[in-house]
Design an enzyme around this catalytic site. Structure first.
Site, mmCIF file in Angstrom:
data_model
loop_
_atom_site.group_PDB
_atom_site.id
_atom_site.type_symbol
_atom_site.label_atom_id
_atom_site.label_comp_id
_atom_site.label_asym_id
_atom_site.label_seq_id
_atom_site.Cartn_x
_atom_site.Cartn_y
_atom_site.Cartn_z
ATOM 1 N N ASP A 410 -144.001 -6.443 -21.202
ATOM 2 C CA ASP A 410 -143.494 -5.245 -20.547
ATOM 3 C C ASP A 410 -141.974 -5.177 -20.703
ATOM 4 O OD1 ASP A 410 -144.023 -2.975 -18.657
ATOM 5 O OD2 ASP A 410 -142.663 -4.133 -17.403
ATOM 6 N N GLU A 439 -142.972 -3.576 -25.580
ATOM 7 C CA GLU A 439 -142.238 -2.317 -25.511
ATOM 8 C C GLU A 439 -140.813 -2.557 -26.010
ATOM 9 O OE1 GLU A 439 -144.007 0.189 -21.818
ATOM 10 O OE2 GLU A 439 -142.928 -1.633 -21.276
#
Length: 712
Positions: A410, A439
């Site tokens: 994340d 990400e």
């Protein structure tokens, strides 16, 4: 000037430097001295002073370096001001002096348990513990090493002993759980010693390693939230909202349509990505059935979340049931990816990191304030040695103990490239096929741009795949309602059509940043933002639902057949809706639950999804990086691509496609496409999969549709 009117705070900012913060200017006459807990006095020299945000800042030099095993005070006119830990913990010298590679946490054996915790700035640490057979807590003083490691060994079998650390830091006692907690009591209130073999399900082979043998481009990731996937009233699942709900076999709706694991088994996907299952802070585990969260607010990074366990009071239960879930997925042919959230903590001031070593584990601006690139109030500092060690230790633990085969990071752009590459090196030594993705957003954190593990660093991180936002935005348009529209919305701008070539190559405008298509995670929907179904309803409010579904199926075809790794948000294949909610991270089950009745009513769309996956898996032309992709020119309103794959032997040539045509029509009119002199067969047409020969040199592409043609 009255002494009482002056408010002073003092911080150790380097090994021979103190920063004094005052609410107004003051004179160092008659005295300003430094005193330690042994009564040794040093004079202070003001080296620099400045005005900052209505405060006076004084930089003072000491005559001798600080010994962090001592407590210090500033003495000003008989007023003793406690000297607090400041930015010294963020100096390179601190990292070098105090790095310790020990195995931290509670290390269990049946004969004894050794507790180790790192805090070079603690004056004293005591272990507070309560054995499972006891009703009261005891305390024992821990011993310090030169590296700032504190340790103690308790004799006897301490399985299920609850414990915390009492640390004297910054002149006060704080109580905290262990950052390396393997399990915790309800709501993470206490750490718990665990004999890990006691948490193993039946047939759990502790010496076995799960080795992923699939290449990335032969993989398809399906994102699942444990509660969402099992909680629906007509799921037929007994353990709704729980880890065990995803282990139940043969579950169906009241009309007999498969649900849960039973449904997953039929899809043909390769990887199940579990949204966060590490202990998070936003759900009261005592009210687990009434509260909801995605889980991106970590508290204990090595302990499973208790709200998904059937008994969150039992520290063994949460581990065992999560292992049972992972085991069930793997036994049914799936690889398991964990969504991990190392970029921030739930509440900085309550974090065990901050209590034990204030200011070390997080990034701060020049004024000493936590930076907020994550948008949740704090950014962890992966570049610091002990935070880097923690991340690597945690990843290794999850892989070894829980046998998972991949990690999704994340907000990976918060982390630094070196840490991510070290993690990849370590994990690949355990599982050469480990799947790593993240990400890659470029976030506003205090780290040099070239060091960020963002999309711009993809070539420096060859083992990682990145969520390809350009792919997403060119296919469906901006995630923001007022933003630009994409191809499936009918956008015929030359820019969009030109970029669709890069979309199919898995680049989508980032062809100069990826080493190859393996690094591209191709997606048009994930847990963030509106579901694609809801966004299309907003963008096309006057269009029939059937037309909007056709647009969504166009996006699905791009996702599955573009080079790279297809990524599907659970329910996307049957037009999942969150009833218009854009950010459902804490909304109730009626918004987030997978609606199995809706899945059942759209079973034709699910069947189409399964067939597309089957084609991609069976035909190597879609995953072979040697396949040549060129634009196939068709009239305005559509785009086309030809794939051609080299063959190495005659047997392979007879059983696999030699060429494929992928044709997309974004308009509301049919398009006639010349096929030159080659003979083609149709495999996919107008959301149906069935083989037929093209009878002429012209093919008609239906409105708002995708067709797939091939030649052997």
């Amino acid at each position: 000037m009255s002494i009482d009117s002056i408010s002073l705070a003092a911080y150790i900012d380097d090994f021979s430097m103190i920063t004094i913060v005052a609410n107004k200017p003051f004179s160092i006459i008659p005295s300003l001295t430094l005193i330690d807990d042994k009564g040794t006095v040093q004079p202070l020299t003001i080296d620099k002073q400045e005005h900052y945000h209505e405060q006076m800042i004084y930089k003072c030099k000491t005559s001798k370096p600080f010994d962090l095993k001592k407590e210090y005070w500033i003495v000003y006119n008989e007023q003793r001001i406690p000297l607090m830990v400041g930015s010294i913990v963020r100096t390179e010298k601190f990292d070098t002096l105090f790095y310790d590679d020990s195995v931290l946490g509670a290390n269990f054996t049946p004969e004894f348990t050794t507790f180790k915790v790192w805090s070079p700035v603690a004056y004293e640490i005591r272990l507070k513990y309560k054995p499972a057979h006891s009703n009261s807590y005891s305390e024992r003083k821990m011993d310090r090493t030169e590296n700032g490691l504190w340790q103690i060994t308790l004799e006897g079998n301490h399985h299920l002993t609850e414990y915390t650390y009492l640390a004297r830091v910054n002149h006060e006692w704080v109580e905290t759980t262990d950052p390396y907690s393997r399990s915790v009591t309800i709501n993470g209130e206490k750490s718990v010693v665990i004999h890990l073999p006691e948490t193993d399900p039946a047939d759990w082979n502790r010496s076995e390693r799960k080795i992923n043998l699939r290449s990335k481009t032969n993989s398809m990731i399906y994102e699942v939230h444990v509660r969402d996937f099992t909680i629906h009233s007509d799921s037929g699942i007994k353990n709704k909202g729980k880890y065990l709900g995803l282990t139940e076999l043969q579950t169906t709706t009241s009309k007999g349509y498969p649900t849960g694991l039973n449904y997953l088994k039929r899809l043909g996907i390769s990887h199940v990505q579990l949204m966060p299952v590490a202990d998070f802070g936003s759900v009261d585990e005592r009210k687990a059935d009434k509260e909801y969260n995605w889980g991106y607010d970590p508290v204990h990074f090595l302990a499973p979340e208790g709200s998904y366990a059937t008994n969150p009071h039992d520290p063994v239960c949460r581990i065992k049931e999560l292992k049972m879930l992972i085991q069930s997925l793997q036994n049914n042919g799936f690889s398991v990816i964990l969504d991990v959230v190392f970029n921030h903590v739930y509440k900085l001031e309550e974090s065990s990191f901050e209590k034990l070593v204030p200011g070390y584990y997080f990034r701060y601006d020049d004024g000493g304030k936590p930076v907020n690139g994550t948008g949740v109030g704090n950014d962890t500092a992966s570049e610091r040695k002990m935070m880097r060690k923690f991340i690597l230790d945690a990843l290794t633990y999850w892989m070894n103990e829980y046998k998972v085969e991949g990690f999704r990071f994340d907000l990976m752009g918060i982390h630094d490239v070196e840490t991510m590459n070290l993690a990849a090196e370590k994990l690949k030594s355990l599982n050469p096929g480990v799947f790593l993705l993240g990400e890659g957003w470029d976030l506003n954190t205090y780290l040099e741009p070239e060091k960020k593990a963002s999309l711009s660093s993809a070539k420096k991180m060859p083992d990682y795949s990145f969520f390809n936002d350009s792919f997403r935005d060119h296919v469906k348009g901006s995630i923001f309602v007022e933003g630009h529209s994409g191809f499936i919305n009918g956008n015929q701008e030359d820019r969009i059509k030109h970029q669709m070539v890069h979309v199919m190559r898995g680049y989508a405008g980032n062809h100069d940043k990826f080493l190859n298509a393996d690094q591209s995670i191709n997606y048009t929907e994930c847990h963030d933002n509106h579901t694609l179904y809801d966004l299309l309803a907003i963008r096309h409010p006057h269009e029939s639902e059937s037309m909007r579904r056709k647009r969504q199926q166009l996006a699905l075809a791009f996702t599955i057949f573009a080079r790279g790794v297809p990524f599907i948000h659970a329910g996307q294949e049957f037009f999942r809706t969150k009833h218009g909610a854009e950010n459902s991270y804490n909304l109730p089950d009626k918004i987030n639950a997978i609606n199995w009745n809706r899945c059942e009513s759209h079973h034709h769309a699910v069947s189409y999804f399964r067939q597309l996956i089957k084609i991609r898996k069976e035909q190597a032309i879609f995953s072979d990086n040697r396949s040549e992709l060129v634009e196939w020119r068709i009239p305005d309103g559509g785009v086309g691509f030809k794939l051609q794959r080299p063959f190495t032997d005659k047997m392979e040539e007879r059983s696999n496609w030699n060429k494929a045509l992928l044709l997309f029509n974004q308009t509301l009119q049919p398009i006639n496409i010349p096929l030159e002199q080659e003979s083609w067969s149709v495999m996919v047409e107008n959301e149906r999969c069935s083989e037929k020969l093209v009878s002429s040199n012209c093919y008609t592409l239906h409105p708002l549709s995708f067709s797939l043609l091939y030649r052997l």
